[in-house]
Design an enzyme around this catalytic site. Structure first.
Site, PDB file in Angstrom:
ATOM      1  N   HIS A   1      -9.513  -2.073   0.462  1.00  0.00           N
ATOM      2  CA  HIS A   1      -8.423  -1.467   0.459  1.00  0.00           C
ATOM      3  C   HIS A   1      -8.111  -1.469   1.900  1.00  0.00           C
ATOM      4  O   HIS A   1      -8.143  -1.406   2.539  1.00  0.00           O
ATOM      5  CB  HIS A   1      -9.092  -0.236   0.685  1.00  0.00           C
ATOM      6  CG  HIS A   1      -7.773   1.002   0.519  1.00  0.00           C
ATOM      7  ND1 HIS A   1      -6.910   1.264  -0.907  1.00  0.00           N
ATOM      8  CD2 HIS A   1      -7.770   1.802   1.963  1.00  0.00           C
ATOM      9  CE1 HIS A   1      -5.627   2.787  -0.024  1.00  0.00           C
ATOM     10  NE2 HIS A   1      -6.331   2.926   1.193  1.00  0.00           N
ATOM     11  N   CYS A   2      -7.406  -1.769   1.961  1.00  0.00           N
ATOM     12  CA  CYS A   2      -5.748  -2.105   3.701  1.00  0.00           C
ATOM     13  C   CYS A   2      -5.309  -0.842   4.070  1.00  0.00           C
ATOM     14  O   CYS A   2      -4.551  -0.828   3.571  1.00  0.00           O
ATOM     15  CB  CYS A   2      -5.237  -3.323   3.364  1.00  0.00           C
ATOM     16  SG  CYS A   2      -4.767  -3.447   5.050  1.00  0.00           S
TER      17      CYS A   2
END
Ligand SMILES: [Zn+2]
Ligand SMILES: [Zn+2]
Length: 403
Positions: A185-186
């Protein structure tokens, strides 16, 4: 000269700090001084500050900063994305406003080509949802990859989505979905990166690094006349260096924040997207996602501890069939085969290669009871197949095709 030295030390310290925080926890660096420094900075230092805070304010600052950190990094929110776009747009606007009239046309023409792609790929990364696993695409996602019986076993169910987890997927509590071929997850793009938008993320890293290098070059081009003087050119290098230092301070003063400041910022931070890009090139070459590197690192530790055993699907199944010659322990084997999700019929998938391996870890360092002849202890990760590695070139083609 002191001014320049301070800037150089600050830039170096910031770069080292960022590198250690970002990369110090990688499996390859975990047992090196960089890994120790990362734990000191990210684990022991916060723990120390927490204990000081609990004595001084009764933990007030800790709980407030934890809530803020929770919101910023553990809930889906656009704050980091907005901050990133603000920094990018602000720096570019500040620079161009003061630099455009000082640049030749030949350096202005490439600007849209390097400036637009980072925005375009950020948009694609942030808005793509093809990698979310939904009841509508679930059957399709189950056919993407086989279960390797090492990192991913069949039959695991996501309690939130109430769906069987496809191989290589992971549930993201921020996005609220299981994510196909989940990488990570960025927060910069406020989305998970996985099957579908991972290639956009690679393009974002590369084009952002190119933009920063180009910006730094333009800044250098404008300040170049202040850097070399007739006096500095003829001096021996021992005297030349301090002269050059003075010239650089002069150049920074002449360029001000908009030219020299933005140029220095771009040059010193270009290593971040480009370093991350290089790391993801390595992951593609090795046939891994960021999520899977953690799982492989856990297996490496367990193998080093001496509690990992290997057999083949066929051997385990034949051992568990009631009428097989070794069928005396059939019930135990059947139990273990079911527990490990090993069945006579493997699901049909589109993946071009398959593997017969089954790997298990035991708590007591002994092979599963009653099946000592079936299992061989393994002492190295090289004894385990990575089923998701098709070879560097084919892995790259998979990624470029959005898979
Ligand atoms: Zn889920
Ligand atoms: Zn996510």
């Amino acid at each position: 000269m002191g001014y320049l030295k301070n800037i150089a030390i600050a830039v170096l310290a910031l770069s080292l700090f960022t590198f250690v925080v970002l990369f110090g926890q990688l499996p390859a660096l975990r047992k090196t001084p960089l890994g120790t420094l990362q734990r000191a900075l990210c684990l022991h230092l916060p723990n120390g500050l927490r204990s000081v805070d609990s004595r001084v304010t009764g933990g007030n600052i800790t709980s407030k900063s934890r809530r803020l950190g929770q919101y910023l990094f553990y809930e889906q929110n656009p704050v980091v994305l907005i901050l990133f776009l603000f920094l990018l747009t602000g720096s570019a606007a500040l620079f161009l406003w003061n630099a455009l009239h000082r640049l030749p046309m030949s350096l202005i023409v490439p600007l849209p080509i390097v400036l637009i792609p980072p925005y375009w790929f950020t948009y694609l990364c942030a808005t793509d949802t093809d990698h979310y696993i939904t009841p509508a695409n679930h059957q399709d996602r189950l056919r993407d990859y086989p279960y390797d019986h090492v990192l991913f076993r069949p039959g695991a169910i996501c309690k939130t989505c109430n769906l069987v987890k496809p191989a290589r997927s992971k549930h993201c509590s921020l996005c609220g979905h299981c994510v196909a071929k989940c990488d990570h997850h960025c927060p910069w793009v406020n989305n998970c990166l996985g099957r579908g938008n991972y290639s956009f993320f690679l393009a974002l890293l590369l084009t952002l690094g190119v933009l920063q290098l180009y910006g730094a070059y333009l800044s250098y081009w404008i300040l170049k006349p202040y850097l070399v003087t007739d006096a500095t050119r003829s001096l021996p290098w021992r005297e030349y260096l301090p002269e050059l230092g003075d010239a650089m301070v002069e150049a920074v003063n002449m360029g001000g924040l908009s030219i020299a400041g933005v140029g220095l910022l771009a040059a010193s931070t270009a290593a971040l997207p480009l370093g991350l890009f290089a790391y993801h090139c390595y992951l593609i070459w090795a046939g891994m996602t960021t999520n899977e590197t953690q799982k492989w690192a856990d297996w490496r530790d367990d193998i080093a501890d001496g509690g990992v055993f290997k057999t083949s699907r066929e051997a385990l199944l034949s051992h568990s069939r009631p009428r097989s010659p070794e069928g005396a322990n059939g019930a135990a084997s059947t139990g273990l085969a079911v527990h490990l999700g090993v069945t006579e019929e493997e699901p049909q998938v589109r993946w071009p290669i398959s593997s017969a391996q089954v790997i298990v870890r035991t708590n007591d360092g002994r092979p599963p009871r009653g099946q000592e002849t079936l299992w061989t202890q393994i002492w190295s990760l090289s004894d385990v197949d990575n089923l998701y590695d098709l070879g560097g070139w084919d892995n790259l083609m998979e990624v470029l095709n959005g898979r």
